[in-house]
Scaffold this motif. Structure first.
Motif, short mmCIF file in Angstrom:
data_model
loop_
_atom_site.label_atom_id
_atom_site.label_comp_id
_atom_site.label_asym_id
_atom_site.label_seq_id
_atom_site.Cartn_x
_atom_site.Cartn_y
_atom_site.Cartn_z
N UNK A 143 10.98 -7.94 -9.13
CA UNK A 143 10.51 -9.18 -8.52
C UNK A 143 9.42 -9.76 -9.40
N UNK A 144 9.84 -10.51 -10.40
CA UNK A 144 8.88 -11.12 -11.32
C UNK A 144 8.06 -10.07 -12.06
N UNK A 145 6.76 -10.29 -12.09
CA UNK A 145 5.85 -9.38 -12.78
C UNK A 145 5.09 -8.48 -11.81
N UNK A 146 5.56 -8.40 -10.59
CA UNK A 146 4.86 -7.61 -9.58
C UNK A 146 4.94 -6.13 -9.93
N UNK A 147 3.80 -5.46 -9.81
CA UNK A 147 3.74 -4.02 -10.04
C UNK A 147 3.05 -3.37 -8.85
N UNK A 205 7.70 8.38 2.08
CA UNK A 205 8.49 7.19 1.79
C UNK A 205 7.98 6.01 2.60
N UNK A 206 7.54 6.24 3.82
CA UNK A 206 7.00 5.13 4.62
C UNK A 206 5.74 4.57 3.97
N UNK A 207 4.91 5.45 3.41
CA UNK A 207 3.71 4.96 2.71
C UNK A 207 4.09 4.15 1.48
N UNK A 208 5.08 4.64 0.74
CA UNK A 208 5.53 3.90 -0.44
C UNK A 208 6.12 2.55 -0.06
N UNK A 209 6.91 2.52 1.02
CA UNK A 209 7.48 1.26 1.48
C UNK A 209 6.38 0.26 1.85
N UNK A 210 5.35 0.77 2.50
CA UNK A 210 4.26 -0.12 2.91
C UNK A 210 3.50 -0.64 1.69
N UNK A 211 3.18 0.24 0.74
CA UNK A 211 2.44 -0.19 -0.45
C UNK A 211 3.24 -1.19 -1.26
N UNK A 212 4.52 -0.94 -1.41
CA UNK A 212 5.37 -1.85 -2.18
C UNK A 212 5.48 -3.20 -1.49
N UNK A 213 5.61 -3.18 -0.16
CA UNK A 213 5.70 -4.44 0.58
C UNK A 213 4.41 -5.24 0.45
N UNK A 214 3.27 -4.58 0.55
CA UNK A 214 1.99 -5.28 0.42
C UNK A 214 1.83 -5.87 -0.97
N UNK A 215 2.28 -5.15 -2.00
CA UNK A 215 2.18 -5.68 -3.36
C UNK A 215 3.03 -6.94 -3.51
N UNK A 216 4.20 -6.95 -2.91
CA UNK A 216 5.07 -8.13 -2.99
C UNK A 216 4.47 -9.30 -2.21
N UNK A 217 3.95 -9.02 -1.02
CA UNK A 217 3.35 -10.10 -0.22
C UNK A 217 2.13 -10.69 -0.90
#
Length: 331
Positions: A223-227, A264-276
């Motif tokens: 998703x673009x340059x998101x890390x 995995x739930x923690x990773x999903x949350x962190x990744x979602x917050x980075x995208x938002x």
């Protein structure tokens, strides 16, 4: 010639005839060694359910189950001659689908196991659980000739079978390999073709639906340059299941087998917050089954849509809900 019990030792292993009368007046007679009765304190084999009688047989204890006893494949043995706890394997006949299968008596009488075909463990030609009916696109990649040479009818291949079968790559026919249908259903593709990543069958279906509705959907793309930082602290590009670049929307399909773990739930949350935080709108399709359910992430944001989807059901309503949500946000 009768037995002279004066000359029989209490610990004899020779089967002796025994007899006793139950409180209801029924006479039980059975053979049993002296050592099992004297030293092991074993009682009546019929009362304990080890031998069949008029009151302890399968026909007496489980009449509905005894009605499924196969009439011809069990020889002269009948439900009146076995007990519900017997470990003997016999043939059964399903009254619903007329399918005959072997099973242990105790597994049916005590374990509650039913017809293997009705339970979806065995498939016959035309069944909904066959690969040909459930997944015709995947069935088209079967190497039918090799499968028939091995003595397997391609029309009976179960969609969730763990038995390896031969395949022919639809993109490159010279690529041939063996793999179980269950692995293919979980997203495993041709091992010789280059893939950015393995995707599950629901993800592929949802990707095709989104392409039909938007005309621009990319699979397994960043998703673009998101890390974001993973659980090991590594800075990784936010590679997502489905990316809609023109709409700045990412769609993640979260299968419960992989995303149910706490890490995995923690990773999903962190990744979602980075995208938002980077300005992307996020859709998380949370998978559930009859007994399992992925809870929604504890994130409250109008740019986040979380959808509960029942595994195996049609994904078209999910795709329509995503488009409706994006349209409402843009409007």
């Amino acid at each position: 010639m009768g037995l002279d019990f004066a000359w029989i030792a209490p610990g004899t292993k020779t089967p002796l005839p025994w007899r006793h009368v139950t409180p209801s007046g029924e006479v039980h007679a059975w053979p049993q060694s002296g050592t099992s009765r004297v030293h092991m304190k074993a009682g009546c084999s019929i009362c304990r359910g080890f031998r069949a009688s008029e009151t302890t047989s399968l026909a007496a204890c489980k009449p509905l189950l005894a009605a499924q006893w196969h009439p011809t494949k069990n020889g002269s043995r009948t439900p009146h001659e076995v007990t519900p706890g017997s470990r003997r394997v016999v043939w059964w006949l399903c009254p619903d689908c007329n399918y005959a299968w072997p099973a242990r008596i105790s597994s049916r009488a005590l374990g509650g196991n039913g017809c293997t075909r009705c339970a979806g463990q065995v498939a016959l030609p035309g069944d909904r659980a066959t690969l040909a009916v459930a997944q015709p696109d995947l069935y088209a990649e079967l190497d039918v000739e090799r499968l028939m040479l091995s003595g397997v009818d391609p029309l009976t291949v179960h969609v969730r079978s763990n038995r390896e079968v031969p395949w022919i790559c639809d993109g490159t026919p010279r690529h041939r390999w063996t793999m179980s249908p269950a692995a293919r259903m979980n997203g495993c593709l041709c091992p010789e073709c280059p893939h950015l990543g393995q995707t599950s069958r629901p993800e592929q279906t949802l990707l095709n639906l989104m392409r039909q509705r938007t005309g621009n959907a990319v699979s397994n793309a960043p998703a673009g340059e998101v890390r974001w930082l993973d659980r090991r602290g590594r800075s990784l590009p936010a590679r997502c299941d489905i990316v809609l670049p023109a709409l700045r929307v990412v769609v993640e399909y979260d299968g419960w087998r992989y995303h149910d773990a706490a890490n995995r739930r923690r990773c999903d949350r962190d990744k979602t917050m980075a995208l938002l935080n980077s300005g992307w709108r996020v859709v998380r399709v949370r998978e559930r089954t009859a007994s399992k359910r992925l809870v929604d992430l504890d994130i409250i944001d109008e740019r986040l849509l979380q959808i509960q989807h029942r595994y195996g059901h049609d994904l078209a309503p999910v795709a329509d809900a995503i488009i409706a949500w994006v349209t409402a946000c843009d409007g």
